[in-house]
Scaffold this motif. Structure first.
Motif, PDB file in Angstrom:
ATOM      1  N   LEU A  28      32.779  11.083  12.316  1.00 48.91           N
ATOM      2  CA  LEU A  28      33.591   9.954  11.865  1.00 48.91           C
ATOM      3  C   LEU A  28      34.352   9.332  13.039  1.00 48.91           C
ATOM      4  N   ASP A  29      34.887  10.167  13.917  1.00 49.30           N
ATOM      5  CA  ASP A  29      35.585   9.666  15.099  1.00 49.30           C
ATOM      6  C   ASP A  29      34.633   8.903  16.013  1.00 49.30           C
ATOM      7  N   ALA A  30      33.397   9.389  16.135  1.00 51.75           N
ATOM      8  CA  ALA A  30      32.417   8.714  16.989  1.00 51.75           C
ATOM      9  C   ALA A  30      32.100   7.325  16.456  1.00 51.75           C
ATOM     10  N   ARG A  77      29.047  18.172  20.494  1.00 49.83           N
ATOM     11  CA  ARG A  77      29.490  16.956  21.190  1.00 49.83           C
ATOM     12  C   ARG A  77      28.901  15.761  20.443  1.00 49.83           C
ATOM     13  N   VAL A  78      29.746  14.805  20.104  1.00 56.23           N
ATOM     14  CA  VAL A  78      29.306  13.611  19.366  1.00 56.23           C
ATOM     15  C   VAL A  78      29.728  12.373  20.149  1.00 56.23           C
ATOM     16  N   VAL A  79      28.763  11.458  20.374  1.00 53.53           N
ATOM     17  CA  VAL A  79      29.044  10.222  21.116  1.00 53.53           C
ATOM     18  C   VAL A  79      28.683   9.010  20.252  1.00 53.53           C
ATOM     19  N   PRO A  80      29.409   7.898  20.409  1.00 53.24           N
ATOM     20  CA  PRO A  80      29.083   6.683  19.662  1.00 53.24           C
ATOM     21  C   PRO A  80      27.788   6.057  20.178  1.00 53.24           C
ATOM     22  N   ALA A 107      26.119   7.357  15.455  1.00 47.15           N
ATOM     23  CA  ALA A 107      26.656   8.423  16.311  1.00 47.15           C
ATOM     24  C   ALA A 107      25.583   9.476  16.532  1.00 47.15           C
ATOM     25  N   LEU A 108      25.579  10.045  17.737  1.00 49.52           N
ATOM     26  CA  LEU A 108      24.612  11.085  18.097  1.00 49.52           C
ATOM     27  C   LEU A 108      25.367  12.375  18.377  1.00 49.52           C
ATOM     28  N   GLY A 109      24.974  13.434  17.685  1.00 47.76           N
ATOM     29  CA  GLY A 109      25.622  14.735  17.866  1.00 47.76           C
ATOM     30  C   GLY A 109      24.657  15.767  18.423  1.00 47.76           C
ATOM     31  N   VAL A 110      25.128  16.549  19.367  1.00 43.57           N
ATOM     32  CA  VAL A 110      24.330  17.618  19.968  1.00 43.57           C
ATOM     33  C   VAL A 110      25.012  18.950  19.662  1.00 43.57           C
ATOM     34  N   PHE A 111      24.270  19.865  19.001  1.00 44.33           N
ATOM     35  CA  PHE A 111      24.784  21.181  18.635  1.00 44.33           C
ATOM     36  C   PHE A 111      24.229  22.209  19.624  1.00 44.33           C
ATOM     37  N   ILE A 112      25.104  22.829  20.405  1.00 47.68           N
ATOM     38  CA  ILE A 112      24.699  23.836  21.393  1.00 47.68           C
ATOM     39  C   ILE A 112      25.071  25.211  20.860  1.00 47.68           C
ATOM     40  N   GLU A 114      18.748  22.629  21.687  1.00 50.41           N
ATOM     41  CA  GLU A 114      19.949  22.116  21.038  1.00 50.41           C
ATOM     42  C   GLU A 114      19.571  21.315  19.791  1.00 50.41           C
ATOM     43  N   GLY A 115      20.409  21.427  18.773  1.00 46.45           N
ATOM     44  CA  GLY A 115      20.202  20.616  17.583  1.00 46.45           C
ATOM     45  C   GLY A 115      20.657  19.193  17.827  1.00 46.45           C
ATOM     46  N   LEU A 116      19.828  18.224  17.435  1.00 49.05           N
ATOM     47  CA  LEU A 116      20.129  16.806  17.668  1.00 49.05           C
ATOM     48  C   LEU A 116      20.174  16.085  16.330  1.00 49.05           C
ATOM     49  N   LEU A 117      21.275  15.381  16.089  1.00 50.39           N
ATOM     50  CA  LEU A 117      21.450  14.690  14.815  1.00 50.39           C
ATOM     51  C   LEU A 117      22.004  13.297  15.083  1.00 50.39           C
ATOM     52  N   VAL A 118      21.342  12.283  14.510  1.00 47.91           N
ATOM     53  CA  VAL A 118      21.780  10.896  14.670  1.00 47.91           C
ATOM     54  C   VAL A 118      22.070  10.331  13.287  1.00 47.91           C
ATOM     55  N   VAL A 119      23.277   9.743  13.137  1.00 50.35           N
ATOM     56  CA  VAL A 119      23.630   9.124  11.859  1.00 50.35           C
ATOM     57  C   VAL A 119      23.936   7.644  12.087  1.00 50.35           C
ATOM     58  N   ASP A 120      23.755   6.844  11.032  1.00 49.17           N
ATOM     59  CA  ASP A 120      24.110   5.426  11.124  1.00 49.17           C
ATOM     60  C   ASP A 120      25.564   5.253  10.705  1.00 49.17           C
TER      61      ASP A 120
END
Length: 388
Positions: free
Chosen positions: A78-80, A104-107, A122-127, A30-36
């Motif tokens: 943005l919602d996260a 799926r994106v979680v705060p 926020a952390l997003g997981v791309f499946i 899965e692709g994992l992306l973390v943004v501030d």
């Protein structure tokens, strides 16, 4: 007196933990992306770079808007950051190939640990669900096609049964004609079900081919004999131009099945008074020899000979003098249920699975089937089979 253990982690432990975390991230499918909270990327893995079709090593320090303009991705992150967890967000990426992801994106809570309101990132997981979606689409198309193909003859059968029940059964001539139509439609349904079961078994790998050296000309003679009535009805001449000495490596029964499907199609879609010719183009066996005997001094040569024989192929060719196939249809011709002229194919009893079966059986032999066609002149189907 023993010294007290260090309460703080050593640099080596911190380094080892960081390497473990990095290896774990990059090992994920899965692709994992973390943004501030400023929407800048602070962490990512290799799979995430594949999501955005990027070749650079790091995505870090870039704004999310620099990576993608996809509104579904941006709004989910943005919602996260506002404390809203988003799941099952469908994301389509259009690059060299179309990719579909469930996102799926979680705060990520801040240091004060007060939960989503204090989200600092926020952390997003791309499946990747591209293949799953494709298979679902294939399944739906398959069910739709099967339902349609069964409904047509079944409707005809029910209609003529009702006509017979309404009194037409007392009319001997009409009843015989209606029963003939019912039989023809029932046969069509039976053939459709048989072909579906056959194709499903082949695609599932449940059909084994027993490859051996077989004479080709007698097999072609059997195919022509089995289709003699259909050829006579269409006034089509079928010619066996295969040399007597022609030998191929194949499962004899499956090879006959492939040739029968191709020759039957060539008869159906031919012109009245046309012809179908079955030819053989044997591979050049010069220098390949027979099955090599392996000895200490010939191990390398034996291996090379087997590789050469896998690359060189025999060709069985079915040529017809029909109207030809438009170029735009050639690429999809071997797909199941695909037909160039649906109305004419249905009128002639075509189901649309014969060529798909030929393709899968050829590949089960380690070979392939191809087609060339010229409008107004006819079509040529070629089965290529390896020497081994």
């Amino acid at each position: 007196m023993d010294a007290e253990p260090d309460s703080e982690e050593s640099n080596e432990e911190i380094f080892a933990r960081g390497k473990l975390f990095e290896a774990t991230m990059n090992g994920m499918r899965e692709g994992l992306l973390v943004v501030d909270r400023d929407m800048r990327v602070v962490a990512s893995n290799i799979a995430a770079r594949g999501v955005f079709n990027l070749s650079r090593e790091k995505l870090d320090a870039q704004r999310l808007t620099e990576l993608t303009r996809n509104p579904a991705i941006y709004s989910a992150f943005l919602d996260a950051l506002k404390g809203i967890e988003r799941s099952d967000v469908k994301v389509e990426i259009h690059g060299p190939v179309r990719l579909v992801f469930d996102l799926r994106v979680v705060p990520l809570a801040g240091p004060n640990g007060k939960g989503s309101r204090a989200a600092q990132g926020a952390l997003g997981v791309f499946i990747d669900v591209t293949r799953t979606e494709h298979l679902e689409q294939v399944r739906q198309e398959f069910l739709s096609n099967v339902s349609h193909e069964l409904r047509t003859p079944l409707t005809a059968i029910l209609a003529f049964i009702e006509t017979l029940e309404a009194g037409a059964i007392d009319d001997k001539e009409a009843s015989h004609r209606f029963l003939s139509i019912i039989r023809r439609n029932a046969t069509r349904m039976h053939e459709l079900i048989d072909d579906i079961l056959e194709l499903s078994a082949i695609e599932a790998g449940n059909v084994q081919v027993k490859v051996e050296s077989v004479e080709l000309k007698p097999i072609v003679n059997d195919v022509i004999a089995s289709l003699a009535n259909k050829a006579a009805a269409q006034k089509v001449t079928v010619v066996n131009a295969v040399p007597y000495e022609a030998m191929v490596h194949a499962d004899a029964r499956r090879l006959e099945q492939m040739l029968t499907n191709l020759v039957e199609n060539a008869i159906k879609f031919n012109r009245t008074g046309g012809s179908v010719t079955i030819k053989f183009d044997g591979a050049d066996r010069t220098g390949l020899g027979s099955s090599p005997r392996v000895s200490k001094g010939s191990e390398i040569r034996a291996h090379e000979t087997q590789e050469d024989e896998a690359l060189v192929r025999d060709k069985m060719i079915v040529e017809d003098t029909g109207e030809g196939i438009p170029a735009q249809h050639l690429e999809r011709l071997f797909e199941r249920f695909y037909r160039v002229d649906r109305a004419r194919s249905r009128e002639l009893g075509g189901i649309g699975l014969g060529l798909a079966i030929v393709k899968h059986l050829a590949r089960a032999h380690g070979g392939e089937v191809t087609v060339t066609s010229e409008l107004g002149k006819g079509s040529t189907f070629t089965i290529e089979l390896p020497l081994r």
